[in-house]
Design an enzyme around this catalytic site. Structure first.
Site, short mmCIF file in Angstrom:
data_model
loop_
_atom_site.label_atom_id
_atom_site.label_comp_id
_atom_site.label_asym_id
_atom_site.label_seq_id
_atom_site.Cartn_x
_atom_site.Cartn_y
_atom_site.Cartn_z
N GLY A 57 0.96 -1.27 0.08
CA GLY A 57 0.11 -0.05 -0.02
C GLY A 57 0.81 1.31 0.13
N ARG B 284 -2.28 -8.98 -0.60
CA ARG B 284 -3.47 -9.91 -1.55
C ARG B 284 -3.00 -10.55 -2.63
NH1 ARG B 284 -8.42 -5.86 -1.17
NH2 ARG B 284 -6.84 -4.36 -1.39
N ASP C 63 -0.98 8.84 15.98
CA ASP C 63 -1.41 10.09 15.42
C ASP C 63 -0.17 10.74 14.80
OD1 ASP C 63 -1.92 13.01 15.18
OD2 ASP C 63 -3.84 12.65 15.96
N HIS C 64 -0.02 10.96 13.76
CA HIS C 64 1.48 11.45 13.02
C HIS C 64 1.85 12.96 13.72
CE1 HIS C 64 -0.46 13.41 9.59
NE2 HIS C 64 0.82 14.13 9.68
N HIS D 47 -5.84 15.34 15.28
CA HIS D 47 -4.58 16.06 15.29
C HIS D 47 -4.65 17.31 15.97
CE1 HIS D 47 -3.41 13.26 12.32
NE2 HIS D 47 -3.90 13.90 11.24
N LYS E 81 -8.58 22.98 4.05
CA LYS E 81 -7.80 22.65 2.99
C LYS E 81 -7.75 24.00 2.14
CE LYS E 81 -7.41 18.19 3.35
NZ LYS E 81 -6.06 17.33 3.72
N LYS F 94 0.57 26.66 3.87
CA LYS F 94 0.75 25.29 4.62
C LYS F 94 1.45 25.67 6.00
CE LYS F 94 1.42 21.07 5.70
NZ LYS F 94 0.27 20.40 6.30
C1 BG6 Z 1 -3.55 13.73 7.44
C2 BG6 Z 1 -4.85 14.05 6.91
O1 BG6 Z 1 -3.91 12.92 8.75
O2 BG6 Z 1 -2.77 14.78 7.82
C3 BG6 Z 1 -4.74 14.79 5.57
O3 BG6 Z 1 -5.72 12.80 6.46
C4 BG6 Z 1 -3.66 15.95 5.81
O4 BG6 Z 1 -5.90 15.35 4.93
C5 BG6 Z 1 -2.42 15.51 6.56
O5 BG6 Z 1 -3.31 16.48 4.70
C6 BG6 Z 1 -1.66 16.77 7.30
O6 BG6 Z 1 -0.42 16.16 7.64
P1 BG6 Z 1 0.86 17.22 7.58
O7 BG6 Z 1 1.66 16.51 8.50
O8 BG6 Z 1 1.14 17.36 6.35
O9 BG6 Z 1 0.47 18.49 8.47
#
Ligand code: BG6
Length: 507
Positions: free
Chosen positions: A13, A44, A179-180, A242, A343, A348
């Protein structure tokens, strides 16, 4: 570190190739993986080990943030990988997987520590968890852990159902929910910033703070994720996870000697418990819902949300949300927290701005224009911490001008969130993972918003792509006598937020 098998569901993936393989490679070349380590990729479609290794190698060339060196260490890294076909309903496939894992474990002395990484859609989580349990894959002599990605449900009920399914095979302390945002280095440093600086610690209360702004603006649109995003919206995609995590990490007060994972998670839970709950009627006044219309981003025209491929013409989905929250506890009572994410905005930028209360003014000082002191924490894409103070302006003897103290000048290349998080999961450190209580409480808090959106009881404010969001989001703060502090390097922001001032360097 203990010998470990890394069992990866969804090995062909997108997430695996973009994030997981590059992160594993980085950890490997920096000696941060267990000495005895093997990765079994699952997918798969039938694939030989060799083809899989070539796939992994290609993903390093495509997505690793630094240079890939064609050397022995790359070969030995690829030597860690093997592939098994797996259809999640096929019990035999799980038995074959178990045999393979056991054969490898016997070769290295028999200890079994297994990390199961589910890089697949959440509707498969339940079946995978019970197959792990029933096949015996979950019976280990060492430890077992489960790493999963968001979304953890789409509302309170679905999140609880998902958790019940996982709990059949894994205990809470074995589940590592990613949660990144918690892997971002500035988020990880927030606690240290407070702990190491008594001055900041002392200021971290409602006595000195006028308001807090937490922003995650994005320039990208829906991208190729229409199917998912049109059902999720900004509220589910960014806010419930987030943004709420940023709020918790910023506002916890964890005593110095108690900053263990359990304590951090407990303190975070207490923040959510102290949030003033939203009643349905509050949604109208405290929440702004928006959707982008056509506009331009960095000079390029972009279509309206409803004209994006895969989005229905009449979609009422939220691509922007702003909210006002209150934490009703000793430290934060009375301080408004404004959160915003969307968005197709002007820039950014993920950042936290803490606006301090105005100093006591005397008659003469009142005539002199000062701006509030600000502590700005830049989380991404640039990182930094800046304190904005007022200093006497030598050119205007009765006036002031802001000076900026860069508190974080010698920053190095930011670590990629997945490198830190995978390393922590292998080490059993859950400080920067999401506890179930946080998932449950954050869904509970947003539930009235979900319902109000679904019933269309909240206006959907249009905003032009490339702008700073709908006017209503500015009014949300203006009603309290505040305004958003945008990134001062962003020209569009300059126009929108008034007292942006010439930048000088603190001496
Ligand atoms: C993800 C969302 O979890 O985080 C995305 O699904 C979003 O829609 C992204 O663009 C943003 O992450 P970062 O690290 O670029 O701020």
């Amino acid at each position: 570190m203990n010998p470990t098998t890394f069992v990866l569901f969804g090995a062909t993936g997108d997430l695996a190739k973009r994030k997981i393989y590059p992160a594993l490679y980085h950890l490997y070349i920096h000696g941060k993986l267990p000495e005895a380590f093997s990765v079994i990729g699952l997918g798969r479609k039938e694939m030989t080990d060799e083809t899989f290794k070539a796939h992994v190698k290609q993903s390093l060339y495509d997505f690793y943030r630094l240079n890939v060196k064609e050397d022995d260490s790359l070969q030995s890294f690829l030597g860690l990988f093997g592939f098994n076909i797996l259809h999640i309903d096929d019990t035999d496939h799980f038995v074959r997987l178990k045999d393979r894992v056991e054969a490898w474990e016997q070769g290295i002395g028999g200890t079994s520590n297994r990390l199961f990484y589910l890089s697949v859609a959440p509707n498969f989580f339940g079946t995978i968890a019970s197959q792990i349990e029933n096949s015996g894959l979950g019976s280990v002599t060492g430890w077992k852990r489960l790493v999963i990605e968001k979304p953890f449900g789409h509302d309170v009920a679905s999140a609880r159902e998902l958790n019940d399914q996982l709990s059949q095979a894994f205990a809470e302390e074995e589940i590592y929910r990613i949660d990144h945002y918690l892997g971002k280095s500035m988020v990880q440093r927030l606690e240290a910033l407070k702990q190491a600086n008594p001055v900041i610690q002392a200021l971290w209360t409602n006595r000195f703070i006028a308001n807090v702004q937490i922003t995650a603006d994005e320039t990208v649109g829906v991208e190729e994720r229409a199917g998912y995003y049109d059902k999720a919206g900004a509220l589910r995609d960014m806010f419930q996870n987030h943004m709420m995590q940023l709020l918790m990490m910023l506002t916890i007060h964890a005593p110095h000697n108690m900053a263990s994972a359990e304590n951090v998670q407990l303190k975070k839970k207490q923040v959510l418990e102290a949030l003033d709950p939203l009643q349905k009627q509050d949604v109208l006044t405290n929440i702004v819902r928006g959707q982008y219309t056509a506009g331009s981003i960095q000079g390029k025209p972009v279509p309206a949300y409803t004209a994006e491929p895969g989005i229905s013409e009449g979609s009422m989905n939220d691509t922007f949300i702003a909210a006002k929250l209150h934490i009703d506890n000793y430290y934060w009572r009375g301080v408004p927290f404004y959160i915003r994410t969307g968005k197709r905005l002007a820039s950014k930028s993920t950042r936290i701005v803490i606006e301090f209360k105005e100093p006591l003014t005397t008659a003469t000082q009142a005539e002199q224009a000062t701006v509030p002191n600000l502590l700005v924490i830049e989380i991404g894409p640039k990182e930094g911490i800046t304190l904005q103070l007022n200093a006497k302006d030598p050119d205007h003897p009765t006036g002031f001008k802001p000076v900026y103290i860069d508190m974080y000048p010698d920053r190095k290349e930011a670590q990629e969130a997945y490198e830190t998080l995978i390393h922590d999961a292998l080490n059993g450190d859950s400080t920067f993972f999401v506890h179930w209580d946080e998932v449950d409480l954050s869904w509970q808090w947003v539930q009235p918003i979900l319902e109000a959106f679904a019933a269309n009881e909240v206006p959907l404010h249009p905003y032009a792509a490339g702008s700073h969001g709908p006017e209503a989001a500015h009014e949300l703060l203006a009603a309290d006598g505040f305004h958003w502090w945008f990134d001062e390097e962003d020209e569009a922001g300059k126009a929108a937020s008034e007292p942006l001032v010439e930048q000088v360097t603190a001496s």
